[in-house]
Design an enzyme around this catalytic site. Structure first.
Site, mmCIF file in Angstrom:
data_model
loop_
_atom_site.group_PDB
_atom_site.id
_atom_site.type_symbol
_atom_site.label_atom_id
_atom_site.label_comp_id
_atom_site.label_asym_id
_atom_site.label_seq_id
_atom_site.Cartn_x
_atom_site.Cartn_y
_atom_site.Cartn_z
ATOM 1 N N SER A 167 0.833 -1.203 0.000
ATOM 2 C CA SER A 167 0.000 0.000 0.000
ATOM 3 C C SER A 167 0.874 1.262 0.000
ATOM 4 C CB SER A 167 -0.948 -0.042 1.202
ATOM 5 O OG SER A 167 -1.967 0.917 1.078
ATOM 6 N N ASP A 192 -0.558 -4.809 -3.643
ATOM 7 C CA ASP A 192 -1.923 -4.297 -3.695
ATOM 8 C C ASP A 192 -2.021 -2.775 -3.676
ATOM 9 O OD1 ASP A 192 -4.550 -5.276 -4.072
ATOM 10 O OD2 ASP A 192 -5.085 -4.620 -2.061
ATOM 11 N N HIS A 319 -6.996 -6.566 1.646
ATOM 12 C CA HIS A 319 -5.970 -5.625 1.205
ATOM 13 C C HIS A 319 -4.583 -6.001 1.730
ATOM 14 C CE1 HIS A 319 -4.021 -1.966 0.039
ATOM 15 N NE2 HIS A 319 -3.950 -1.478 1.262
#
Length: 422
Positions: A167, A192, A319
């Site tokens: 992230s 991701d 996530h």
């Protein structure tokens, strides 16, 4: 028969009297309730078992890492906390996402360390790291932090580094790679995060952050909420990583979030603008892990079709892929290292003596074989390089040199080595 009937009559009377007593018992407030309709209604509440009491209890990260250290940055008061595991192989340098901590990679590190060394860093404003300005989460500052920590740990001659970022940490990893400030950078793994999806979600970030529970009575409650709320899907990983994302507020007498992300909105756009192009332009082997194909934007779709990077879609995860499925994540990292033959000092190229090429060209001048050899040399300059004597072709494409070499058939070449650089 009369005797038998006389014996039965008291039973009938007793039954009649019982029927008359039942309504009276129901009218009496002190009477017992009627028998339950279901057998389960009479089962008493089961006391909490020992296992359920500790289901969300914290787990010490020392069980997964071999060592913890505070890295002091020269000429500043910044102290970055790092977790380390493993003793051999390249360094897998892990950067967590916003609101997470270095322990986000704990369960994965326990397996990756069999293949490589693992270093997980608490980013500025997160975990056990403390800096002069914890709210300065600009991309430039965080990139400088990573470079400073690597320099403090390994000096001017670092081992092979594989940057792994999740992230927000993925954005930092890409920008660090684009700076070309790490001479031993051997790989880049982004978890991701893609530019298109990230930029589109920025308008909703404040609402998402404000909708979270802001304080917890205990760490166990925070762990429970992170799992039941869906932000993490692996209880064991949450028990390790969540505690370091919290701090105790003496004024409120409760636990609150360590990272004040809602106060850093001014930097969010800088994390993701131009991210796809920077990722695609990085010259090192690249791996993109996604939790769904819907996250892939146009630039990355084209780049993936052109074979510029490896992409893996990890199913049945949220996530935080490295936390939700640590076994699969560690396998993907290990396979990435093996596939690109990344060793402790960089790419381990296989040097194979190749005596056939000059012989074939000499014996088959102006023949189909010689033409095919020349064609292979021209078509695949990026995959193969050649040592001729001690002359090393250091550039990826030197067709003129190759043609000259193949034309000088009568020159006695000492040897020709072909190096596969993957």
């Amino acid at each position: 028969m009369e005797k038998s009937s006389s014996n039965l009559s008291p039973l009938a009377e007793e039954s009649s009297e019982n029927e008359q007593r039942i309504p009276k018992a129901q009218d009496d407030d002190s009477a017992k309730p009627p028998p339950p309709v279901s057998a389960f209604d009479s089962v008493p509440d089961r006391p909490a078992s020992q296992s359920s009491l500790h289901k969300f209890s914290p787990i010490d990260g020392k069980e997964f890492f071999d060592l913890e250290e505070d890295i002091h940055i020269p000429d500043s008061d910044d102290v970055f906390h790092v977790y380390m595991a493993g003793s051999e192989g390249p360094v897998v340098f892990c950067l967590h996402g916003g609101g997470y901590s270095g322990l986000s990679f704990a369960l994965s590190a326990a397996q990756i360390k069999e293949k490589a060394r693992v270093v997980a860093m608490d980013m500025r404003g997160h975990g056990k790291t403390f800096t002069e300005n914890d709210l300065d989460l600009s991309i430039e500052t965080m990139c400088n932090d990573v470079i400073a920590v690597l320099t403090a740990m390994y000096g001017s001659s670092p081992p092979a580094i594989i940057l792994v970022g999740h992230s927000m940490g993925g954005s930092v990893a890409v920008h660090v790679a684009a700076k070309k400030a790490i001479p031993s950078l051997a790989g880049l793994v982004v978890v991701d995060v893609v530019e298109g999806t990230a930029m589109a979600s920025l308008m909703h970030m404040q609402k998402i952050l404000s909708s979270r529970i802001q304080h917890f009575q205990s760490i166990e409650k925070a762990i429970e909420w992170s799992v039941k709320g869906g932000s993490l899907r692996n209880i064991d990983s949450a028990r390790v990583s969540v505690p370091t994302t919290l701090k105790y507020d003496d004024a409120r007498k409760c636990y609150v979030y360590r990272a004040r992300l809602e106060e850093t909105e001014q930097y969010w756009r800088g994390w993701y603008e131009g991210l796809s192009e920077k990722f695609l332009s990085s010259p090192v082997p690249k791996l993109l892990l996604l939790a769904g194909t819907d996250r892939l934007d146009r630039a990355l779709t084209i780049g993936q079709m052109q074979g510029k990077f490896q992409m893996v879609v990890v199913r049945h995860t949220g996530h935080a892929i490295q936390e939700d499925v640590p076994d699969e994540f560690s396998t993907l990292i290990a396979n990435f290292i093996s596939r690109n033959r990344i060793g402790p000092n960089g790419v381990e190229v296989s040097v194979i003596p190749y005596y056939v090429a000059p012989t074939l060209i000499s014996n088959h001048n102006n023949s189909l074989v010689a033409a095919l050899i020349r064609l292979v040399i021209h078509v695949f300059p990026c995959r193969y390089r050649c040592f001729v004597g001690r002359a090393l072709s250091r550039k990826s494409s030197l067709p003129l040199l190759w043609w000259l070499m193949s034309s000088l058939l009568t020159m006695p070449f000492p040897f020709v080595l072909v190096i596969d650089i993957g």
